[in-house]
Design a protein around this motif. Structure first.
Motif, PDB file in Angstrom:
ATOM      1  N   ILE A 181      -2.703   9.140  -6.503  1.00  0.00           N
ATOM      2  CA  ILE A 181      -1.762   9.501  -5.443  1.00  0.00           C
ATOM      3  C   ILE A 181      -2.501  10.197  -4.304  1.00  0.00           C
ATOM      4  CG2 ILE A 181       0.267  10.882  -4.878  1.00  0.00           C
ATOM      5  CD1 ILE A 181       1.279  10.421  -7.702  1.00  0.00           C
ATOM      6  N   VAL A 182      -3.403  11.101  -4.672  1.00  0.00           N
ATOM      7  CA  VAL A 182      -4.186  11.808  -3.656  1.00  0.00           C
ATOM      8  C   VAL A 182      -5.037  10.821  -2.862  1.00  0.00           C
ATOM      9  CG1 VAL A 182      -6.007  13.508  -3.285  1.00  0.00           C
ATOM     10  CG2 VAL A 182      -4.213  13.962  -4.967  1.00  0.00           C
ATOM     11  N   TYR A 183      -5.598   9.836  -3.570  1.00  0.00           N
ATOM     12  CA  TYR A 183      -6.428   8.849  -2.876  1.00  0.00           C
ATOM     13  C   TYR A 183      -5.614   8.101  -1.819  1.00  0.00           C
ATOM     14  CZ  TYR A 183      -8.979   4.627  -1.781  1.00  0.00           C
ATOM     15  OH  TYR A 183      -9.594   3.612  -1.098  1.00  0.00           O
ATOM     16  N   HIS A 184      -4.416   7.663  -2.167  1.00  0.00           N
ATOM     17  CA  HIS A 184      -3.615   6.875  -1.236  1.00  0.00           C
ATOM     18  C   HIS A 184      -2.995   7.727  -0.136  1.00  0.00           C
ATOM     19  CE1 HIS A 184      -3.905   2.960  -3.111  1.00  0.00           C
ATOM     20  NE2 HIS A 184      -3.725   3.516  -4.284  1.00  0.00           N
ATOM     21  N   ASP A 185      -2.446   8.884  -0.506  1.00  0.00           N
ATOM     22  CA  ASP A 185      -1.751   9.726   0.476  1.00  0.00           C
ATOM     23  C   ASP A 185      -2.679  10.678   1.206  1.00  0.00           C
ATOM     24  OD1 ASP A 185       0.702   8.593   0.018  1.00  0.00           O
ATOM     25  OD2 ASP A 185       1.390  10.128  -1.380  1.00  0.00           O
ATOM     26  N   GLY A 186      -3.869  10.933   0.629  1.00  0.00           N
ATOM     27  CA  GLY A 186      -4.782  11.902   1.210  1.00  0.00           C
ATOM     28  C   GLY A 186      -4.382  13.323   0.859  1.00  0.00           C
ATOM     29  N   ARG A 187      -5.286  14.248   1.056  1.00  0.00           N
ATOM     30  CA  ARG A 187      -4.976  15.660   0.814  1.00  0.00           C
ATOM     31  C   ARG A 187      -4.357  16.312   2.040  1.00  0.00           C
ATOM     32  NH1 ARG A 187      -6.881  17.189  -3.999  1.00  0.00           N
ATOM     33  NH2 ARG A 187      -8.491  15.884  -4.967  1.00  0.00           N
ATOM     34  N   ALA A 188      -4.405  15.600   3.153  1.00  0.00           N
ATOM     35  CA  ALA A 188      -3.800  16.101   4.395  1.00  0.00           C
ATOM     36  C   ALA A 188      -3.430  14.895   5.249  1.00  0.00           C
ATOM     37  CB  ALA A 188      -4.774  17.017   5.141  1.00  0.00           C
ATOM     38  N   ALA A 189      -2.606  15.126   6.245  1.00  0.00           N
ATOM     39  CA  ALA A 189      -2.210  14.051   7.151  1.00  0.00           C
ATOM     40  C   ALA A 189      -3.442  13.457   7.832  1.00  0.00           C
ATOM     41  CB  ALA A 189      -1.229  14.577   8.194  1.00  0.00           C
ATOM     42  N   GLY A 190      -3.445  12.136   7.981  1.00  0.00           N
ATOM     43  CA  GLY A 190      -4.572  11.475   8.624  1.00  0.00           C
ATOM     44  C   GLY A 190      -5.692  11.124   7.682  1.00  0.00           C
ATOM     45  N   GLU A 191      -5.488  11.311   6.369  1.00  0.00           N
ATOM     46  CA  GLU A 191      -6.496  10.986   5.369  1.00  0.00           C
ATOM     47  C   GLU A 191      -5.915   9.991   4.361  1.00  0.00           C
ATOM     48  OE1 GLU A 191      -8.514  15.480   5.280  1.00  0.00           O
ATOM     49  OE2 GLU A 191      -7.630  14.611   3.469  1.00  0.00           O
ATOM     50  N   GLY A 192      -6.795   9.399   3.560  1.00  0.00           N
ATOM     51  CA  GLY A 192      -6.354   8.593   2.435  1.00  0.00           C
ATOM     52  C   GLY A 192      -6.349   7.100   2.675  1.00  0.00           C
ATOM     53  N   GLY A 193      -6.124   6.359   1.586  1.00  0.00           N
ATOM     54  CA  GLY A 193      -6.141   4.912   1.652  1.00  0.00           C
ATOM     55  C   GLY A 193      -5.058   4.330   2.535  1.00  0.00           C
ATOM     56  N   ALA A 194      -3.884   4.935   2.522  1.00  0.00           N
ATOM     57  CA  ALA A 194      -2.801   4.438   3.372  1.00  0.00           C
ATOM     58  C   ALA A 194      -3.172   4.560   4.848  1.00  0.00           C
ATOM     59  CB  ALA A 194      -1.505   5.189   3.080  1.00  0.00           C
ATOM     60  N   GLU A 195      -3.756   5.678   5.216  1.00  0.00           N
ATOM     61  CA  GLU A 195      -4.197   5.882   6.591  1.00  0.00           C
ATOM     62  C   GLU A 195      -5.254   4.846   6.973  1.00  0.00           C
ATOM     63  OE1 GLU A 195      -4.938   7.180  10.413  1.00  0.00           O
ATOM     64  OE2 GLU A 195      -3.250   7.669   9.100  1.00  0.00           O
ATOM     65  N   ASN A 196      -6.170   4.571   6.040  1.00  0.00           N
ATOM     66  CA  ASN A 196      -7.205   3.582   6.333  1.00  0.00           C
ATOM     67  C   ASN A 196      -6.612   2.188   6.520  1.00  0.00           C
ATOM     68  OD1 ASN A 196      -9.370   5.361   6.296  1.00  0.00           O
ATOM     69  ND2 ASN A 196      -9.744   5.114   4.111  1.00  0.00           N
ATOM     70  N   TRP A 197      -5.544   1.880   5.780  1.00  0.00           N
ATOM     71  CA  TRP A 197      -4.924   0.567   5.978  1.00  0.00           C
ATOM     72  C   TRP A 197      -4.241   0.495   7.353  1.00  0.00           C
ATOM     73  CZ3 TRP A 197      -5.866  -3.664   3.279  1.00  0.00           C
ATOM     74  CH2 TRP A 197      -5.167  -4.819   3.653  1.00  0.00           C
ATOM     75  N   LEU A 198      -3.650   1.582   7.787  1.00  0.00           N
ATOM     76  CA  LEU A 198      -3.052   1.611   9.125  1.00  0.00           C
ATOM     77  C   LEU A 198      -4.119   1.381  10.194  1.00  0.00           C
ATOM     78  CD1 LEU A 198      -0.542   4.579   8.755  1.00  0.00           C
ATOM     79  CD2 LEU A 198       0.048   2.167   9.101  1.00  0.00           C
ATOM     80  N   ARG A 199      -5.313   1.887   9.959  1.00  0.00           N
ATOM     81  CA  ARG A 199      -6.398   1.665  10.920  1.00  0.00           C
ATOM     82  C   ARG A 199      -6.794   0.199  10.958  1.00  0.00           C
ATOM     83  NH1 ARG A 199      -9.988   6.959   9.124  1.00  0.00           N
ATOM     84  NH2 ARG A 199      -8.571   8.522  10.022  1.00  0.00           N
ATOM     85  N   GLN A 239       0.816  -1.213   0.000  1.00  0.00           N
ATOM     86  CA  GLN A 239       0.000   0.000   0.000  1.00  0.00           C
ATOM     87  C   GLN A 239       0.853   1.268   0.000  1.00  0.00           C
ATOM     88  OE1 GLN A 239      -3.258  -2.077  -0.447  1.00  0.00           O
ATOM     89  NE2 GLN A 239      -3.329   0.134  -0.278  1.00  0.00           N
ATOM     90  N   CYS A 240       1.899   1.299   0.810  1.00  0.00           N
ATOM     91  CA  CYS A 240       2.672   2.532   0.948  1.00  0.00           C
ATOM     92  C   CYS A 240       3.561   2.792  -0.265  1.00  0.00           C
ATOM     93  CB  CYS A 240       3.482   2.519   2.247  1.00  0.00           C
ATOM     94  SG  CYS A 240       4.928   1.442   2.252  1.00  0.00           S
ATOM     95  N   GLN A 241       3.787   1.776  -1.090  1.00  0.00           N
ATOM     96  CA  GLN A 241       4.603   1.964  -2.283  1.00  0.00           C
ATOM     97  C   GLN A 241       3.780   2.379  -3.503  1.00  0.00           C
ATOM     98  OE1 GLN A 241       8.076   1.759  -2.408  1.00  0.00           O
ATOM     99  NE2 GLN A 241       7.783   1.721  -0.193  1.00  0.00           N
ATOM    100  N   LEU A 242       2.472   2.244  -3.434  1.00  0.00           N
ATOM    101  CA  LEU A 242       1.638   2.562  -4.594  1.00  0.00           C
ATOM    102  C   LEU A 242       1.767   4.012  -5.062  1.00  0.00           C
ATOM    103  CD1 LEU A 242      -1.640   0.534  -3.875  1.00  0.00           C
ATOM    104  CD2 LEU A 242       0.140   0.055  -5.590  1.00  0.00           C
ATOM    105  N   PRO A 243       1.813   5.001  -4.156  1.00  0.00           N
ATOM    106  CA  PRO A 243       1.973   6.376  -4.650  1.00  0.00           C
ATOM    107  C   PRO A 243       3.284   6.586  -5.410  1.00  0.00           C
ATOM    108  CG  PRO A 243       1.157   6.382  -2.403  1.00  0.00           C
ATOM    109  CD  PRO A 243       1.552   4.973  -2.714  1.00  0.00           C
ATOM    110  N   GLN A 244       4.359   5.909  -5.010  1.00  0.00           N
ATOM    111  CA  GLN A 244       5.619   6.036  -5.737  1.00  0.00           C
ATOM    112  C   GLN A 244       5.514   5.380  -7.112  1.00  0.00           C
ATOM    113  OE1 GLN A 244       9.325   5.535  -3.439  1.00  0.00           O
ATOM    114  NE2 GLN A 244       8.039   5.186  -1.654  1.00  0.00           N
ATOM    115  N   LYS A 245       4.826   4.248  -7.172  1.00  0.00           N
ATOM    116  CA  LYS A 245       4.583   3.604  -8.466  1.00  0.00           C
ATOM    117  C   LYS A 245       3.782   4.521  -9.376  1.00  0.00           C
ATOM    118  CE  LYS A 245       1.025   1.479  -9.115  1.00  0.00           C
ATOM    119  NZ  LYS A 245      -0.325   1.747  -9.746  1.00  0.00           N
ATOM    120  N   ASP A 246       2.737   5.134  -8.835  1.00  0.00           N
ATOM    121  CA  ASP A 246       1.898   6.020  -9.638  1.00  0.00           C
ATOM    122  C   ASP A 246       2.644   7.290 -10.034  1.00  0.00           C
ATOM    123  OD1 ASP A 246      -0.363   4.365  -9.682  1.00  0.00           O
ATOM    124  OD2 ASP A 246      -0.998   5.056  -7.706  1.00  0.00           O
TER     125      ASP A 246
END
Length: 252
Positions: A99-117, A72-79
């Motif tokens: 990239i915005v979807y995975h990283d979010g528009r701000a800290a605490g948002e996005g697909g990566a954050e949801n995977w951490l949850r 999950q955390c490598q997907l934004p670099q791939k994109d």
């Protein structure tokens, strides 16, 4: 170890050896060739079958969540690599949203954050996920190979590798239902990643397929797109091969 029977190499064709021109596939045949790879998607892997059957222990779920995090955390670099090599503004703008979807528009948002949850919901500490202490060598190797693929191959191949989205909407729905049924101890907040993906994945799959079909103007490009999707399927299989093997070691 890859127990799926697939290899990362692309087969050599007689037409390639002798430089023979090959006829462009019709749109329908091209799409069919891409969809024919669905049986190589990771939903049929033994590990995922056990996940959906409720057969995983808590430590096995934790191992899966921690290792899937690396993907999950490598997907934004791939994109980002795909965007960097793409000369088409319309495609770059569309791909930027990933990239915005995975990283979010701000800290605490996005697909990566949801995977951490989700990782926290299965009992992992966020810090031990972020420092990647549980990431298996085989998982790291496969995911890094995928990022390298996006950095070194054509942007069309990079986009085509993401066409696994065509195979995943039904899997995502089934996973959400099966995990709620079989692992009721996981809090609802842990399913935020799957809920958010359900809202976007069908649209992403259609738009990605349209880009690939429109952009492949030669048979060679079509063949490369099919090979790119096959490679991505092999990457996903290799990730699960490593996790599955490690889970068996936990049981022994």
């Amino acid at each position: 170890m890859n127990t799926s029977g697939h290899r990362f190499t692309r087969p050599v064709r007689i037409a390639d050896v002798f430089g023979m021109a090959r006829e462009l596939l019709s749109e329908a045949d091209f799409i069919a060739a891409l969809r024919d790879l669905s049986d190589r998607y990771w939903d049929r892997h033994p590990f995922h079958r056990r996940l959906h059957a409720g057969a995983l222990t808590k430590p096995e779920l934790q191992l899966w969540a921690a290792n899937r995090w690396y993907y999950q955390c490598q997907l934004p670099q791939k994109d980002g690599a795909i965007i960097a090599s793409c000369p088409v503004p319309e495609v770059r703008r569309m791909w930027l949203e990933r990239i915005v979807y995975h990283d979010g528009r701000a800290a605490g948002e996005g697909g990566a954050e949801n995977w951490l949850r989700l990782a926290e919901a299965v009992g992992l500490d966020r810090a031990e996920v972020l420092d990647q202490r549980h990431v298996l060598p085989g998982v790291r190797f496969a995911v890094d190979a995928y990022v390298t693929f996006a950095r070194t191959r054509s942007w069309i191949e990079g986009v085509a590798s993401g066409l696994t989205e065509m195979f995943s909407p039904n899997l995502m729905r089934r996973r959400l239902a099966d995990m709620r049924l079989h692992y009721p101890w996981i809090g609802e907040a842990g399913f935020a990643y799957f809920m958010s993906r359900l809202g976007v994945i069908s649209g992403e799959g259609r738009s990605t397929l349209d880009i690939v079909v429109r952009s492949c103007e030669t048979r060679e490009q079509q063949d490369a797109a099919v090979a790119a999707l096959a490679f991505k399927c092999d990457v996903l299989q290799a990730v699960l091969d490593s996790i599955d093997y490690a889970c068996k070691q936990l049981q022994s």
